[in-house]
Scaffold this motif. Structure first.
Motif, short mmCIF file in Angstrom:
data_model
loop_
_atom_site.label_atom_id
_atom_site.label_comp_id
_atom_site.label_asym_id
_atom_site.label_seq_id
_atom_site.Cartn_x
_atom_site.Cartn_y
_atom_site.Cartn_z
N ASP B 154 16.29 18.94 -12.94
CA ASP B 154 15.29 18.39 -12.03
C ASP B 154 15.60 18.78 -10.58
OD1 ASP B 154 13.01 16.62 -11.67
OD2 ASP B 154 14.44 15.31 -10.63
N LEU B 155 16.87 18.68 -10.21
CA LEU B 155 17.28 19.10 -8.86
C LEU B 155 17.05 20.59 -8.67
CD1 LEU B 155 20.68 17.32 -8.12
CD2 LEU B 155 18.53 17.02 -6.90
N GLY B 156 17.47 21.39 -9.66
CA GLY B 156 17.29 22.84 -9.57
C GLY B 156 15.82 23.19 -9.39
N HIS B 157 15.00 22.54 -10.16
CA HIS B 157 13.57 22.80 -10.09
C HIS B 157 13.01 22.38 -8.73
CE1 HIS B 157 9.25 22.35 -10.88
NE2 HIS B 157 9.43 23.22 -11.86
N GLY B 158 13.37 21.19 -8.31
CA GLY B 158 12.81 20.68 -7.05
C GLY B 158 13.26 21.47 -5.83
N LEU B 159 14.50 21.90 -5.84
CA LEU B 159 15.01 22.69 -4.71
C LEU B 159 14.35 24.07 -4.69
CD1 LEU B 159 18.77 21.67 -5.01
CD2 LEU B 159 17.17 21.00 -3.19
N ALA B 160 14.28 24.69 -5.86
CA ALA B 160 13.67 26.02 -5.93
C ALA B 160 12.19 25.95 -5.54
CB ALA B 160 13.83 26.58 -7.34
N ALA B 161 11.52 24.90 -6.00
CA ALA B 161 10.09 24.77 -5.70
C ALA B 161 9.86 24.62 -4.19
CB ALA B 161 9.51 23.57 -6.44
N ARG B 162 10.87 24.14 -3.47
CA ARG B 162 10.74 23.98 -2.02
C ARG B 162 11.34 25.17 -1.28
NH1 ARG B 162 11.08 19.11 -4.49
NH2 ARG B 162 10.07 17.29 -3.57
N GLY B 163 11.63 26.25 -2.02
CA GLY B 163 12.06 27.47 -1.35
C GLY B 163 13.55 27.57 -1.11
N TRP B 164 14.33 26.74 -1.78
CA TRP B 164 15.77 26.81 -1.60
C TRP B 164 16.42 27.48 -2.80
CZ3 TRP B 164 19.05 24.87 2.38
CH2 TRP B 164 18.32 24.47 3.51
N THR B 165 17.47 28.25 -2.55
CA THR B 165 18.20 28.93 -3.61
C THR B 165 19.21 27.97 -4.21
OG1 THR B 165 18.04 31.02 -2.43
CG2 THR B 165 19.69 30.87 -4.17
N VAL B 166 19.21 27.90 -5.54
CA VAL B 166 20.19 27.08 -6.24
C VAL B 166 21.36 27.97 -6.64
CG1 VAL B 166 20.59 25.73 -8.33
CG2 VAL B 166 18.44 25.48 -7.05
N VAL B 167 22.55 27.60 -6.20
CA VAL B 167 23.75 28.39 -6.47
C VAL B 167 24.65 27.59 -7.38
CG1 VAL B 167 25.76 29.51 -5.42
CG2 VAL B 167 23.56 29.47 -4.20
N SER B 168 25.15 28.22 -8.42
CA SER B 168 26.09 27.53 -9.30
C SER B 168 26.98 28.56 -9.97
CB SER B 168 25.33 26.65 -10.30
OG SER B 168 26.21 25.72 -10.89
N GLY B 169 27.69 28.13 -11.02
CA GLY B 169 28.69 29.00 -11.60
C GLY B 169 28.34 29.58 -12.96
N GLY B 170 27.15 29.26 -13.45
CA GLY B 170 26.73 29.83 -14.72
C GLY B 170 27.40 29.22 -15.94
N ALA B 171 28.17 28.16 -15.75
CA ALA B 171 28.91 27.57 -16.87
C ALA B 171 27.99 26.71 -17.75
CB ALA B 171 30.06 26.72 -16.33
N PHE B 172 28.56 26.25 -18.86
CA PHE B 172 27.84 25.29 -19.70
C PHE B 172 27.59 24.01 -18.90
CE2 PHE B 172 30.23 27.79 -22.94
CZ PHE B 172 29.14 28.24 -23.66
#
Lengths: 396, 396
Positions: B154-172
């Protein structure tokens, strides 16, 4: 003017609790200025200033004070007044301070005035002053979730088991769960009522109220047969916040009355603690909003020990600091693990301790002050070390 | 000494990424002092100071820089160096500042040094500097609960929808959920890897990594065939924290690596945000501990809008303040309700607004600044009022 007898004072205060709603500043003011007997005389005669007379107008001709006192006695209860030795002066000090400040600051417009009570109707075997001396309010939503009720019961139990009184409002949901948790630990618990002692509200909790009154206390500003009314809950909430060292909000929707209690506690300069929950739960939304809105005045808590850290339980322990006052087995698992990370001799940095015991450095930093307070470790300029007492009892 | 060509610089930096582990201060120091080509020459010749030579000893005779660059190219990737226009200078500034401060303060003993990267291997269609300009790290436990994964998505979606890049580590767990949420909003998302671009870890996420590389970025300090190793995850975490404006921890056990990322972000003076969860969940215990341990440096957040409040999204909106920049319908229900509580003409106190709209005063106080930023209301010495623009668009 001759000095009124204790019986006259008691009758006057009983009369006042019926004639004016609790929490009215002008009446409290008059009583403080001329005493309860003279205040009651003027109000009866319609001779008080307008601000007071208007508050008492509808009921000033009623006089059921003696009946109310007799009824309380039949129920096994009593009226406790500021003139009595069991009056909770100490607990109410913050309310008095807030009252003085807000009066001077002209905050009379608030929906609830932080006015001290004129008297307390009480039912239960404990002295009022004693039961609130170490007390915490646990409040929250009536529409609690099973999660919230679980946490409230756990908090109630943990606080009571550590000798703290759990104070709440006796309502459905969080209130009842907190009371039940405390009762399960055989601790005294107090329900502050928005109506009279005769039939505490909600009636579905009659059994719970009987158990509370058996070992703890039912307490209210209203005479025995008073019914709970909407505004009385808000005024009652100020008393819950006032009588306790801190208010823990377990679950609260964005419009929950528990948030009103929390705000009143903040106005009195009291600690407000919030138990987080799932962000997807509307019943935790109010707690999260509170923690976000007042980050400096509120603290997130997750268990009884964290509540006690906030209300000075640590301070008490400090006095017993000469040696380990608790067996190592009594420690939280994390604290025990950190303790095991200290070298038998010599000092170690928190990072080194973290490396030795496999606990993240952040948690080591959190655990060390508690271990210090409990007398297991001490800080030196070079790092942390076991106390002599802890070394002596170190398991081999 | 002649000035090295861009190709020589690129080869030297590629060589350095293979020969020394990322995040080593003495090597970064040498490269800063004498440039990458001369630094590489000295290290190859065994002529660097001992602190540097010891770090490169095992691999200094390897020279696969040209092969590594060719392999990256075959994968569709590239090496990005501080000499390139797309180098994320701006994003890395806080890391550089923290590095300088900790070097001067002698904090070299930390498990992870806050050393800037020597170069970044990147795969994806976006410029590195651009993609991190408005970016937030969303990190958390690999053993996430369904609740945590839901919130992360939900956070990833909401941030991306507002034009922000979501950065993470690709882990499980949390990482993958955050990436997937961002992808679902068709936003760019970045996975910072602890190994090389050839086979991003974990291999079970091969499909996810392909999707990330298609619109966003895979990025790493290690050459294409490098394998992830335990210490590389910790060093990688510093980069996740460094490249982003804030780090949101969604779920974390008390020993979670996500807490290490959060601590590194704090060392860089970056915002750390924590999503609460049930106190009965071990996967939220680390987040709660973090929020409790650093109350002044961390903030509890429950949804994307609250994350953006912390990373300056509000600042951006302030620039567009001349009139309502968003339709009333775009407001949160609570904000809309508060807005409806303002009188059509004239001013009102927050308490009065609370009374008019039926929202607790605390929530009114929370909502007003946001409404002000959005141009709907303005504060006056006498209270709050609608802006002229808001009055013009007020529904009748």
């Amino acid at each position: 003017m001759r000095r009124p007898s204790p019986a006259e004072v008691r009758l006057a205060r009983a009369w006042l609790t019926r004639v004016v709603e609790p929490g009215r500043g002008p009446v409290f003011e008059l009583v403080s200025d001329v005493g309860p007997v003279e205040a009651a005389r003027r109000m009866r005669a319609g001779a008080a200033e307008a601000a007071v007379s208007s508050l008492a107008a509808a009921r000033r001709r009623e006089d059921r004070a003696a009946d109310d006192l007799a009824q309380a006695e039949r129920l096994g209860g009593r009226l406790v007044t500021p003139e009595d030795p069991e009056w909770p002066d100490e607990a109410l000090r913050a309310l008095q301070v807030a009252y003085d400040r807000e009066r001077d600051g002209g905050r009379r417009g608030e929906p609830v005035e932080l006015t001290p009570p004129l008297a307390l109707w009480a039912l239960g075997p404990v002295r009022v002053a004693d039961v609130f001396a170490r007390s915490v309010a646990v409040v929250g939503s009536r529409n609690a979730t099973p999660y919230g009720e679980h946490v409230a019961a756990d908090l109630g139990h943990g606080l009571a088991a550590r000798g703290w009184t759990v104070v709440s409002g006796g309502a459905f949901g969080i209130d009842a769960a907190a009371h039940r948790g405390a009762l399960a630990a055989a601790g005294p618990t107090v329900a502050v009522l928005a109506g009279g002692l005769l039939s505490p509200y909600p009636q579905a909790h009659a059994g719970l109220f009987r158990r509370i009154a058996a070992d703890g206390l039912l307490v209210t500003e209203l005479p025995p047969d008073a019914t709970p009314q909407r505004h009385r809950f808000l005024v009652r909430n100020r008393l819950v916040a006032a009588l306790t060292a801190a208010t823990v909000v377990v679950e609260a929707g964005l419009r929950s009355g528990a948030l009103a209690t929390a705000r009143q506690a903040l106005r009195m300069g009291k600690r407000v603690l919030g138990v987080p929950g799932p962000v997807t739960s509307g019943e935790s939304a109010g707690v999260h909003a509170l923690l976000r809105a007042e980050p400096e005045l509120t603290t997130l808590v997750t268990r009884p020990a964290e509540v006690l850290e906030e209300v000075g339980a640590v301070g008490e322990l400090v006095e017993r600091r000469s040696g380990p006052v608790e067996p190592r087995d009594g420690l939280e698992p994390l604290a025990r693990q950190v303790l095991d990370g200290l070298p038998a001799l010599g000092v170690a940095s928190p990072d080194r301790i973290a490396g030795r015991c496999g606990v993240p450095a952040l948690d080591v930093l959190r655990a060390l002050p508690g271990l210090e307070v409990l007398g297991f470790v001490e800080a030196t300029p070079a790092g942390w070390q076991l106390t002599a007492a802890a070394r002596a009892t170190r398991p081999r």
